[in-house]
Each structure stands twice: as C-alpha cells, then as structure tokens.
Design a protein around this motif. Structure first.
Motif, PDB file in Angstrom:
ATOM      1  N   ALA A 133       0.838  -1.201   0.000  1.00 34.60           N
ATOM      2  CA  ALA A 133       0.000   0.000   0.000  1.00 34.60           C
ATOM      3  C   ALA A 133       0.872   1.250   0.000  1.00 34.60           C
ATOM      4  CB  ALA A 133      -0.926  -0.007   1.208  1.00 34.60           C
ATOM      5  N   PRO A 134       1.693   1.426  -1.049  1.00 33.51           N
ATOM      6  CA  PRO A 134       2.532   2.629  -1.103  1.00 33.51           C
ATOM      7  C   PRO A 134       1.676   3.885  -1.194  1.00 33.51           C
ATOM      8  CG  PRO A 134       2.545   1.501  -3.220  1.00 33.51           C
ATOM      9  CD  PRO A 134       1.851   0.591  -2.253  1.00 33.51           C
ATOM     10  N   VAL A 135       2.242   4.989  -0.721  1.00 32.07           N
ATOM     11  CA  VAL A 135       1.476   6.228  -0.614  1.00 32.07           C
ATOM     12  C   VAL A 135       2.101   7.330  -1.455  1.00 32.07           C
ATOM     13  CG1 VAL A 135       0.810   5.571   1.730  1.00 32.07           C
ATOM     14  CG2 VAL A 135       2.741   7.131   1.399  1.00 32.07           C
ATOM     15  N   SER A 136       1.271   8.290  -1.834  1.00 28.35           N
ATOM     16  CA  SER A 136       1.739   9.474  -2.544  1.00 28.35           C
ATOM     17  C   SER A 136       1.112  10.697  -1.905  1.00 28.35           C
ATOM     18  CB  SER A 136       1.348   9.395  -4.021  1.00 28.35           C
ATOM     19  OG  SER A 136       1.757  10.568  -4.708  1.00 28.35           O
ATOM     20  N   GLY A 137       1.878  11.777  -1.864  1.00 28.49           N
ATOM     21  CA  GLY A 137       1.376  13.015  -1.267  1.00 28.49           C
ATOM     22  C   GLY A 137       2.422  13.742  -0.467  1.00 28.49           C
ATOM     23  N   GLY A 138       3.556  13.064  -0.240  1.00 27.90           N
ATOM     24  CA  GLY A 138       4.663  13.704   0.457  1.00 27.90           C
ATOM     25  C   GLY A 138       4.362  14.001   1.908  1.00 27.90           C
ATOM     26  N   GLU A 139       5.259  14.769   2.516  1.00 22.45           N
ATOM     27  CA  GLU A 139       5.135  15.094   3.933  1.00 22.45           C
ATOM     28  C   GLU A 139       3.835  15.839   4.218  1.00 22.45           C
ATOM     29  OE1 GLU A 139       7.746  17.308   7.460  1.00 22.45           O
ATOM     30  OE2 GLU A 139       8.202  17.684   5.348  1.00 22.45           O
ATOM     31  N   ALA A 140       3.466  16.769   3.336  1.00 18.46           N
ATOM     32  CA  ALA A 140       2.233  17.528   3.553  1.00 18.46           C
ATOM     33  C   ALA A 140       1.020  16.603   3.561  1.00 18.46           C
ATOM     34  CB  ALA A 140       2.074  18.597   2.476  1.00 18.46           C
ATOM     35  N   GLY A 141       0.972  15.665   2.611  1.00 21.66           N
ATOM     36  CA  GLY A 141      -0.132  14.725   2.556  1.00 21.66           C
ATOM     37  C   GLY A 141      -0.196  13.838   3.781  1.00 21.66           C
ATOM     38  N   ALA A 142       0.974  13.443   4.280  1.00 24.31           N
ATOM     39  CA  ALA A 142       1.017  12.611   5.488  1.00 24.31           C
ATOM     40  C   ALA A 142       0.499  13.390   6.696  1.00 24.31           C
ATOM     41  CB  ALA A 142       2.436  12.119   5.729  1.00 24.31           C
ATOM     42  N   LYS A 143       0.911  14.639   6.825  1.00 25.59           N
ATOM     43  CA  LYS A 143       0.478  15.452   7.962  1.00 25.59           C
ATOM     44  C   LYS A 143      -1.015  15.745   7.913  1.00 25.59           C
ATOM     45  CE  LYS A 143       4.833  17.800   9.033  1.00 25.59           C
ATOM     46  NZ  LYS A 143       5.553  19.101   9.067  1.00 25.59           N
ATOM     47  N   GLU A 144      -1.542  15.889   6.694  1.00 21.37           N
ATOM     48  CA  GLU A 144      -2.956  16.237   6.533  1.00 21.37           C
ATOM     49  C   GLU A 144      -3.869  15.015   6.434  1.00 21.37           C
ATOM     50  OE1 GLU A 144      -2.794  18.517   2.971  1.00 21.37           O
ATOM     51  OE2 GLU A 144      -1.444  20.035   3.845  1.00 21.37           O
ATOM     52  N   ALA A 145      -3.292  13.811   6.534  1.00 23.15           N
ATOM     53  CA  ALA A 145      -4.053  12.565   6.337  1.00 23.15           C
ATOM     54  C   ALA A 145      -4.763  12.595   4.995  1.00 23.15           C
ATOM     55  CB  ALA A 145      -5.049  12.337   7.472  1.00 23.15           C
ATOM     56  N   ALA A 146      -4.067  13.114   3.991  1.00 22.62           N
ATOM     57  CA  ALA A 146      -4.665  13.284   2.665  1.00 22.62           C
ATOM     58  C   ALA A 146      -3.904  12.505   1.605  1.00 22.62           C
ATOM     59  CB  ALA A 146      -4.693  14.772   2.306  1.00 22.62           C
ATOM     60  N   LEU A 147      -3.220  11.452   1.986  1.00 20.93           N
ATOM     61  CA  LEU A 147      -2.422  10.677   1.048  1.00 20.93           C
ATOM     62  C   LEU A 147      -3.282   9.946   0.034  1.00 20.93           C
ATOM     63  CD1 LEU A 147       0.049   9.167   3.664  1.00 20.93           C
ATOM     64  CD2 LEU A 147       0.620  10.891   1.935  1.00 20.93           C
ATOM     65  N   SER A 148      -2.705   9.707  -1.125  1.00 21.87           N
ATOM     66  CA  SER A 148      -3.308   8.815  -2.116  1.00 21.87           C
ATOM     67  C   SER A 148      -2.611   7.472  -1.970  1.00 21.87           C
ATOM     68  CB  SER A 148      -3.101   9.373  -3.525  1.00 21.87           C
ATOM     69  OG  SER A 148      -3.690   8.534  -4.483  1.00 21.87           O
ATOM     70  N   ILE A 149      -3.384   6.418  -1.812  1.00 22.36           N
ATOM     71  CA  ILE A 149      -2.815   5.111  -1.486  1.00 22.36           C
ATOM     72  C   ILE A 149      -3.262   4.086  -2.519  1.00 22.36           C
ATOM     73  CG2 ILE A 149      -2.510   3.368   0.310  1.00 22.36           C
ATOM     74  CD1 ILE A 149      -3.383   5.445   2.364  1.00 22.36           C
ATOM     75  N   MET A 150      -2.284   3.468  -3.176  1.00 25.16           N
ATOM     76  CA  MET A 150      -2.554   2.462  -4.195  1.00 25.16           C
ATOM     77  C   MET A 150      -2.275   1.093  -3.589  1.00 25.16           C
ATOM     78  SD  MET A 150       0.288   4.624  -6.040  1.00 25.16           S
ATOM     79  CE  MET A 150      -0.287   5.940  -4.966  1.00 25.16           C
ATOM     80  N   VAL A 151      -3.278   0.215  -3.550  1.00 24.38           N
ATOM     81  CA  VAL A 151      -3.195  -0.993  -2.742  1.00 24.38           C
ATOM     82  C   VAL A 151      -3.223  -2.245  -3.613  1.00 24.38           C
ATOM     83  CG1 VAL A 151      -4.090  -2.157  -0.702  1.00 24.38           C
ATOM     84  CG2 VAL A 151      -4.542   0.288  -1.029  1.00 24.38           C
ATOM     85  N   GLY A 152      -2.261  -3.138  -3.379  1.00 26.11           N
ATOM     86  CA  GLY A 152      -2.227  -4.426  -4.051  1.00 26.11           C
ATOM     87  C   GLY A 152      -2.414  -5.556  -3.063  1.00 26.11           C
ATOM     88  N   GLY A 153      -3.188  -6.568  -3.449  1.00 27.14           N
ATOM     89  CA  GLY A 153      -3.394  -7.708  -2.562  1.00 27.14           C
ATOM     90  C   GLY A 153      -4.725  -8.373  -2.827  1.00 27.14           C
ATOM     91  N   ALA A 154      -4.993  -9.433  -2.080  1.00 25.56           N
ATOM     92  CA  ALA A 154      -6.265 -10.148  -2.204  1.00 25.56           C
ATOM     93  C   ALA A 154      -7.413  -9.280  -1.705  1.00 25.56           C
ATOM     94  CB  ALA A 154      -6.206 -11.451  -1.405  1.00 25.56           C
TER      95      ALA A 154
END
Length: 295
Positions: free
Chosen positions: A119-140
């Motif tokens: 579940a890697p994330v995109s959005g950088g430090e600002a996105g992490a602080k704002e809980a606004a990350l974009s998360i692309m998820v692989g799995g069952a």
C-alpha cells in the motif's frame, strides 16, 4: 480498535502513526533511532520496543521504510515480522519498494499465516500530515478490505489496484509522473526568470490552467524561493527512478523522457544533494543553463 505495530517513524511514518493514535488505536512505534520513538511517545503513542516485540502483540503491522532491503530485513528472518506475528495478522507495507519484492513478501507472509498487502502512498510530507495521502493498494480482496479502515485514517484516496505487487507498480508510475513534472516545473521557473517575468504571478495563472497540478501547487513556490528542506528526498526519488527504469526494462516498455529525468535525478544525487527535496531538480536546470549561483 486494533493494536497496530508501526515500523518506521520518519518524515512520512511519524505523522501517519500519529493519525492512527488519534483515531483511537493502540499504536506500538518502532524505529531505528531512539529520538523518533521518544517523539512518538510524547504524541500519545507507545514504545513498541523491537520489531519482534511489537508485532507479537499486534493485530496489524504497518511498515513505512526507505527501500526494498529495509522492508525485507524487518519482514523476514528470526527477528522479523513473519517469524513473530500471530497467525491472522495483517501486514500493510506503505513503503515504496520493487514490485517483485512486494510479491515475494506476500508469498512469504502467506506461508507464515500473515496476510500482506502493498500500500505505497503518494502526497509527500504535507499529505502525510494532513491525512490526505493517495494510497494504491495491491493484494487479495479480503486482505485489502481488512486494511482499508487503517488506510482511510491516513489517506484520502484509497484504491485497490490489483493483486500483490500491483500497488508498487502503480506507485512506480506515480514517481515517474512526479519526477517528470518536477523537471518541467524547474525548467519553466528558470525560463521565466531568464525573461524577467514575475514568477509568483506566472505560477498563479499557470496553476489555474491546464498546466496546473498538485506538483506545481505544492512545490512551485518553494522551488522559486530555493527552499529545498526535504518533504521527499532526492535520495529516495533516485531509488524510485531505479525501480521505474528496471520495471520498464523488464516489461519491454520504452520510457525515453522518464529515463532522461532519471539521469538528472541521479546527477543531483551524485553531486551530494541526496538529502534535499526533489524540487532541487531546479539546480540541475540552472547548471545546464549557466545560471547556477557560485558556491
């Protein structure tokens, strides 16, 4: 509420872990440096001790680490996640690593009775602080469904993109786009400055048109000001571009512009600027344009 072991309390991991604490979870923080754990405890988290100790008491394990070997080292081996977690534990890896390593971890986890999603994330430090990350998820499907309540506390866009490794493949594409866009923003800024145009006014109007992007909005002003405190370090984007180029070569896909930008990122890294923000690609453009400041 779940008990979550969170391994990796860096620029991205620390705010993500704090959001999970604020959501009511018991979060056991683990980090290589003691100072990061102390700061996490001050913010309401719990000192998880070692990886083995933390995961033994966890329902969910989240890893947020720099590279493939880092994730493999905490997942595998006698003191790792899979040897010490209870059967039925969920491992959510939010690091950016090679897709083939993500698939390997899913296989190793399954043998140990641990469900694994990348579940890697995109959005950088600002996105992490704002809980606004974009998360692309692989799995069952079931594993991703189980991970979603945790991921939705740290991200705004959570999308299941395919089986194990698919999340990392999409993240590689994300890093390709971000690096290319940063390079073009850098070139535009140097171009505008060379013509004596107000960069502040130019970025405002560019941001409102087709040239607008999250990269321009979040990085443009800092690049103009030559403020390169890391939100996402050149060293990490250099690693990510290696993932992109290797995966493209494996698939037989040409990425001519991406390969060129990968070379520029590598050059900046080789010059000793790995700890700067990736917006420092501006420095390479200045050098090539003969406009770099002395010293």
């Amino acid at each position: 509420m779940s008990t979550i072991a969170f391994v990796g309390l860096g620029i991205m991991g620390a705010p993500m872990a704090r959001h999970l604490v604020d959501a009511g979870h018991e979060v056991l923080g683990v980090n290589r440096s003691r100072a990061a754990v102390d700061r996490f405890v001050e913010a309401g988290g719990t000192d998880g001790g070692s990886v083995a100790e933390a995961v033994a008491n966890a329902d969910v394990v989240v890893t947020m680490l720099p590279d493939s070997p880092d994730v493999a080292s905490v997942a595998l081996g006698q003191d790792g996640i899979y040897a010490n977690a209870r059967r039925g534990t969920l491992h959510v890896d939010c690091s950016t690593i090679r897709p083939d390593v993500a698939r390997q971890l899913a296989e190793e986890g399954a043998r140990a009775g641990v469900a694994v999603v990348d579940a890697p994330v995109s959005g950088g430090e600002a996105g992490a602080k704002e809980a606004a990350l974009s998360i692309m998820v692989g799995g069952a499907d079931d594993d991703v469904a189980a991970a979603r309540p945790v991921l939705e506390k740290v991200g705004k866009t959570v999308v299941h993109v395919g089986p194990a490794g698919a999340g990392q493949t999409v993240k590689a594409a994300n890093q390709l786009i971000v690096a290319g866009t940063l390079e073009l923003v850098a070139e535009a800024i140097v171009f505008l400055e060379a013509h004596g145009v107000s960069t502040e006014a130019a970025l405002e109007v560019l941001g409102g048109g087709l040239a607008g992007s999250t990269v321009l909005a979040r990085k443009g002003a800092a690049m103009v000001a030559r403020e390169f405190a890391p939100g996402f370090r050149i060293a990490l984007h250099h690693k990510d571009m290696g993932i992109v180029t290797a995966a493209a070569r494996e698939a037989g896909v040409a990425i001519p512009l991406g390969a060129h930008v990968a070379g520029l990122v590598a050059a900046l890294h080789a010059q000793g600027h790995g700890d700067l923000d990736h917006g420092a690609l501006l420095r390479i453009v200045e050098q090539l344009s003969g406009r770099a400041e002395e010293g």
